[in-house]
Design an enzyme around this catalytic site. Structure first.
Site, PDB file in Angstrom:
ATOM      1  N   HIS A 103     -57.374  13.459 -34.937  1.00  0.00           N
ATOM      2  CA  HIS A 103     -57.640  13.789 -36.335  1.00  0.00           C
ATOM      3  C   HIS A 103     -57.212  15.226 -36.596  1.00  0.00           C
ATOM      4  O   HIS A 103     -56.916  15.980 -35.666  1.00  0.00           O
ATOM      5  CB  HIS A 103     -59.136  13.644 -36.647  1.00  0.00           C
ATOM      6  CG  HIS A 103     -59.988  14.648 -35.939  1.00  0.00           C
ATOM      7  ND1 HIS A 103     -60.202  14.608 -34.574  1.00  0.00           N
ATOM      8  CD2 HIS A 103     -60.656  15.757 -36.385  1.00  0.00           C
ATOM      9  CE1 HIS A 103     -60.971  15.626 -34.216  1.00  0.00           C
ATOM     10  NE2 HIS A 103     -61.255  16.349 -35.291  1.00  0.00           N
TER      11      HIS A 103
ATOM     12  N   ASP B  15     -58.649  18.762 -38.651  1.00  0.00           N
ATOM     13  CA  ASP B  15     -59.855  19.313 -39.266  1.00  0.00           C
ATOM     14  C   ASP B  15     -59.607  19.475 -40.760  1.00  0.00           C
ATOM     15  O   ASP B  15     -58.495  19.768 -41.190  1.00  0.00           O
ATOM     16  CB  ASP B  15     -60.215  20.658 -38.631  1.00  0.00           C
ATOM     17  CG  ASP B  15     -60.617  20.519 -37.175  1.00  0.00           C
ATOM     18  OD1 ASP B  15     -61.028  19.413 -36.777  1.00  0.00           O
ATOM     19  OD2 ASP B  15     -60.508  21.516 -36.434  1.00  0.00           O
TER      20      ASP B  15
ATOM     21  N   HIS C 137     -55.379  16.564 -33.200  1.00  0.00           N
ATOM     22  CA  HIS C 137     -55.910  16.822 -31.870  1.00  0.00           C
ATOM     23  C   HIS C 137     -56.935  15.758 -31.521  1.00  0.00           C
ATOM     24  O   HIS C 137     -57.463  15.071 -32.392  1.00  0.00           O
ATOM     25  CB  HIS C 137     -56.532  18.221 -31.783  1.00  0.00           C
ATOM     26  CG  HIS C 137     -57.594  18.482 -32.815  1.00  0.00           C
ATOM     27  ND1 HIS C 137     -57.315  18.769 -34.132  1.00  0.00           N
ATOM     28  CD2 HIS C 137     -58.953  18.499 -32.724  1.00  0.00           C
ATOM     29  CE1 HIS C 137     -58.430  18.957 -34.802  1.00  0.00           C
ATOM     30  NE2 HIS C 137     -59.448  18.796 -33.962  1.00  0.00           N
TER      31      HIS C 137
ATOM     32  N   ARG D 278     -68.049  17.302 -19.903  1.00  0.00           N
ATOM     33  CA  ARG D 278     -67.357  18.389 -20.608  1.00  0.00           C
ATOM     34  C   ARG D 278     -68.153  18.737 -21.858  1.00  0.00           C
ATOM     35  O   ARG D 278     -68.705  17.851 -22.520  1.00  0.00           O
ATOM     36  CB  ARG D 278     -65.931  17.966 -20.968  1.00  0.00           C
ATOM     37  CG  ARG D 278     -65.141  19.012 -21.746  1.00  0.00           C
ATOM     38  CD  ARG D 278     -63.677  18.594 -21.926  1.00  0.00           C
ATOM     39  NE  ARG D 278     -62.993  19.518 -22.810  1.00  0.00           N
ATOM     40  CZ  ARG D 278     -62.910  19.375 -24.125  1.00  0.00           C
ATOM     41  NH1 ARG D 278     -63.441  18.309 -24.716  1.00  0.00           N
ATOM     42  NH2 ARG D 278     -62.287  20.273 -24.873  1.00  0.00           N
TER      43      ARG D 278
END
EC number: 1.14.11.15
Length: 369
Positions: A229, A231, A287, A297
């Site tokens: 997507h 931002d 990203h 993570r």
């Protein structure tokens, strides 16, 4: 710790720790349609993620080149203390390690912008992501987090104190980076001051913090931590742990570039509204976040954007003699466009683009108003 029976049936909760396989609800097709390359090469290599050092006298030029070519870069020399970043990561890890029953007290319900649960964009997709998240507004941090810690004990006070300190540092950093972006567009120091005096972009920018936990996965080739997507806002700072997982999409040829995990560095992503504000001279970046079999993570996204009532359109100073490429739009209006784009497969930015003829009749809107 086993999942309580009432939570095992809750559609808002999935016990990643207990998972021995990736269920169909979390299996994504097409994850390997494009190759993945390492972005940790030396500067000048085609897939080396740009690094901007804010201490460099030519930092504005580096910001501009990275924003034009990549829409993202690694930021170092930013002045945020490393020990604070370590404490932030530890606080996030502790929060996601809370028992499921406690985290579910703060679950984000449909229509809510803050709370615990899947990433906000997950509602647009039929598959689930291999992650947990928590979203809150720094302006309402203590009230938002009372949902998670209703007794406001030591853990609550410690978490709030760390996040408030981080917010203060990041908000000041955002103002400095915004100035570098404007200088990179070609504005002089006087023009930057005039733009801020007239439009108060820095003064009115709002912040949202989204915390992510990506658990280790029994079959990472089938799962996805966060769908690809862009931002939506102006720009985003991403603080990621030393486990790589953030990937940027690049064309020519199409490929995913893994952002290296550099101690003390932050990733900066250009958002859609900043692409509009700069008339496309700086572009947003697709990203995603991938998962792995060996390690959890953690990441934190610090999102900057305009107030909800403000219309964003190309800055006059960014036009450089070219017509406006986008119409004026508020952030909520643009989110409505993005929702349509997600459901139809269209480009949200193309949906707010305007033709040359339209631009000639729309010059009065070419401001942040």
């Amino acid at each position: 710790m086993p999942t309580p029976a009432h939570l095992s049936k809750d559609p808002h909760y999935f016990d990643f720790r207990a998972a021995r396989r990736v269920p169909e609800t979390h299996a994504w097709p097409g994850l390997h349609d494009h190759p993945v390359v390492d972005g940790s090469g030396a500067g000048g290599e085609p897939d080396a993620v740009p690094v901007v050092d804010m201490r460099d006298p030519f930092a504005a030029e580096a910001v501009g080149l990275a924003a034009q070519d990549w829409g993202a870069f690694l930021l170092v020399g930013h002045g945020v203390p490393l020990d604070l970043l370590v404490r932030v990561e530890a606080a996030i890890a502790g929060m996601f390690a809370l028992p499921a029953s406690e985290k579910m007290r703060a679950v984000r319900r449909p229509g809510d912008s803050c709370g615990y649960g899947s990433p906000p964009i997950s509602s647009f997709f039929s598959k689930c992501m291999w992650s947990e998240g928590y979203t809150f507004s720094p302006a309402n941090l203590r009230s938002d987090l009372r949902k998670l810690w209703p007794k406001a004990g030591h853990d609550y006070r410690h978490f709030c104190a760390v996040m408030e300190e981080f917010h203060r540092e990041m908000r000041a950093l955002a103002d400095k980076l915004l100035e570098l972006f404007l200088v990179a567009l070609g504005l002089t120091g006087e023009q930057v001051a005039a733009v801020e005096s007239e439009q108060k972009i820095a003064e009115t920018m709002t912040a949202t913090m989204h915390l992510n936990w990506y658990p280790k996965c029994p079959d990472p080739k089938r799962a996805l931590g966060l769908i690809a997507h862009t931002d939506s806002g102006f720009f985003t700072f991403v603080l990621q742990s030393l486990v790589p997982g953030l990937q940027l999409f690049r064309h020519g040829p199409d490929r995913w570039v893994t952002v290296p995990a550099v101690p003390g560095a932050m990733v900066v992503n250009v958002g859609d509204l900043f692409q509009i504000l700069t008339n496309g001279r700086f572009h947003s970046v697709y990203h995603r976040a991938v998962v792995n079999r060996e390690s959890d993570r953690i990441s934190l996204g610090y999102f900057l954007g305009p107030p909800a009532h403000v219309k964003v359109a190309p800055l006059r100073e960014a036009l450089a003699g070219t017509p406006a490429a986008y119409r004026a739009v508020t952030w909520p209006e643009y989110m409505g466009v993005r929702k349509k784009a997600f459901t139809t497969g269209a480009s949200a930015l193309k949906m707010v683009a305007i033709s040359t003829d339209d631009a000639a009749n729309d010059t009065d809107d070419l401001i942040l108003s």
